[in-house]
Design an enzyme around this catalytic site. Structure first.
Site, mmCIF file in Angstrom:
data_model
loop_
_atom_site.group_PDB
_atom_site.id
_atom_site.type_symbol
_atom_site.label_atom_id
_atom_site.label_comp_id
_atom_site.label_asym_id
_atom_site.label_seq_id
_atom_site.Cartn_x
_atom_site.Cartn_y
_atom_site.Cartn_z
ATOM 1 C CG ASP A 19 -2.096 0.897 1.103
ATOM 2 O OD1 ASP A 19 -2.288 1.456 0.009
ATOM 3 O OD2 ASP A 19 -2.837 1.053 2.092
ATOM 4 C CG HIS A 36 0.054 2.052 -9.344
ATOM 5 N ND1 HIS A 36 -0.200 1.685 -8.041
ATOM 6 C CD2 HIS A 36 -1.033 2.768 -9.730
ATOM 7 C CE1 HIS A 36 -1.381 2.145 -7.674
ATOM 8 N NE2 HIS A 36 -1.899 2.807 -8.683
ATOM 9 C CG LEU A 130 9.300 -17.378 -4.004
ATOM 10 C CD1 LEU A 130 9.091 -17.365 -2.487
ATOM 11 C CD2 LEU A 130 9.700 -15.978 -4.463
HETATM 12 C C1 FPP Z 1 -1.889 0.246 -3.340
HETATM 13 O O1 FPP Z 1 -1.450 1.570 -3.422
HETATM 14 C C2 FPP Z 1 -1.354 -0.508 -4.451
HETATM 15 C C3 FPP Z 1 -2.098 -1.123 -5.426
HETATM 16 C C4 FPP Z 1 -3.567 -1.105 -5.498
HETATM 17 C C5 FPP Z 1 -1.438 -1.815 -6.530
HETATM 18 C C6 FPP Z 1 -0.234 -2.606 -6.178
HETATM 19 C C7 FPP Z 1 0.499 -2.854 -7.426
HETATM 20 C C8 FPP Z 1 1.840 -2.818 -7.573
HETATM 21 C C9 FPP Z 1 2.795 -2.661 -6.461
HETATM 22 C C10 FPP Z 1 2.438 -2.980 -8.907
HETATM 23 C C11 FPP Z 1 2.099 -4.228 -9.655
HETATM 24 C C12 FPP Z 1 2.388 -5.461 -8.888
HETATM 25 C C13 FPP Z 1 2.686 -6.633 -9.441
HETATM 26 C C14 FPP Z 1 2.806 -7.848 -8.603
HETATM 27 C C15 FPP Z 1 2.912 -6.776 -10.880
HETATM 28 P P1 FPP Z 1 -2.535 2.729 -3.513
HETATM 29 O O2 FPP Z 1 -2.736 3.053 -4.959
HETATM 30 O O3 FPP Z 1 -3.771 2.330 -2.786
HETATM 31 O O4 FPP Z 1 -1.782 3.887 -2.779
HETATM 32 P P2 FPP Z 1 -2.472 5.051 -1.898
HETATM 33 O O5 FPP Z 1 -3.218 4.373 -0.785
HETATM 34 O O6 FPP Z 1 -1.291 5.818 -1.409
HETATM 35 O O7 FPP Z 1 -3.350 5.833 -2.823
#
Ligand code: FPP
Length: 239
Positions: A19, A36, A130
């Site tokens: 997050d 992201h 893994l």
């Molecule tokens: C939460 O941050 C993150 C996500 C919803 C996406 C997670 C994806 C990645 C780390 C990249 C892709 C991963 C893989 C495995 C290919 P948020 O957008 O909710 O952040 P915020 O709460 O600060 O707005």
């Protein structure tokens, strides 16, 4: 030798809610998509560190059922990223003998992405290193619901009686029936919630929360989480 190498017990399964990508980008006056993108770099580092420590299972919460409600642009960005990441990292999966599994409601993805997921899974299916689980279009409630539907179907078809359904039987219908439950849960960005992730499999998991935003999660942060895990005494409901 790094700090983590000297720890007595390491988890067998780490589950991570990554997050804070959006906030990371906002702090730098960048679009959320850049957050992201930076998040995928942290994913790669984490995979490499977990492989080096010989931890058997890593589950990453990449996209929740509820994330479909984000603005279309962001959902498209995330799908693109997901697709490119899987394609790009095949070499890494081969090099480290990593078996990739995607869990979630795959019917909601585009055909191209679904094909890419199935290709990556079958390419890595015989790998014995893994087990990397990526939860996408996933939620804990969805998993429990689909398991209940399968059991109801089995009962309807006379393959099972309701009395035969116990916790062990139930878990055979969940997404990861053959893997140990997570022993360490990590969530970044200061939120202290499980947010519908692996509700069944987190029953006895040690919960670790850090204020670090996901793109900044590095080896030092992983070491801190592992040290926390090492300091916990797990009793599983016993004395
Ligand atoms: C939460 O941050 C993150 C996500 C919803 C996406 C997670 C994806 C990645 C780390 C990249 C892709 C991963 C893989 C495995 C290919 P948020 O957008 O909710 O952040 P915020 O709460 O600060 O707005």
């Amino acid at each position: 030798m790094t700090k983590a190498d000297s720890l007595q017990k390491l988890p067998k399964h780490i589950a991570v809610v990554m997050d804070g990508n959006g906030r990371w980008a906002k702090k730098r006056h960048l679009p959320r998509s850049m957050g992201h993108k930076a998040g995928t770099k942290a994913v790669r580092k984490l995979i490499e560190n977990v492989v080096a420590l010989q931890i058997p299972v890593l589950t990453l919460f990449a996209f929740g059922t509820e994330n479909w409600q984000r603005p279309t642009d962001e959902v498209e960005d995330l799908m693109d990223l997901f697709f490119t990441h899987l394609e790009k990292e095949v070499a890494l999966f081969q090099e480290h003998n990593i078996q990739v599994r995607i869990i979630g409601d795959l019917t909601l993805f585009s055909e191209t992405l679904r094909d890419c997921i199935l290709r990556t899974q079958s390419l890595t299916a015989t790998h014995t290193g893994l087990v990397l689980v990526i939860a996408a279009s996933y939620s804990g409630r969805w998993d429990i619901t689909q398991a209940a539907q399968q059991l109801a179907q089995d009962v309807q078809e006379g393959l099972l009686t309701t009395k035969q359904i116990d916790a062990a039987k139930f878990s055979t219908k969940l997404c990861l029936p053959d893997l140990p439950d997570a022993d360490l849960f990590i969530r970044t960005s200061g939120e202290r919630r499980i947010s519908n992730f692996m509700l069944w499999q987190l029953a006895y998991t040690e919960l670790y929360f850090t204020d670090i935003l996901w793109p900044d999660f590095d080896k030092k942060e992983l070491d801190a989480a592992l040290e926390f895990f090492n300091s916990r005494q797990r009793r599983f409901g016993k004395v």
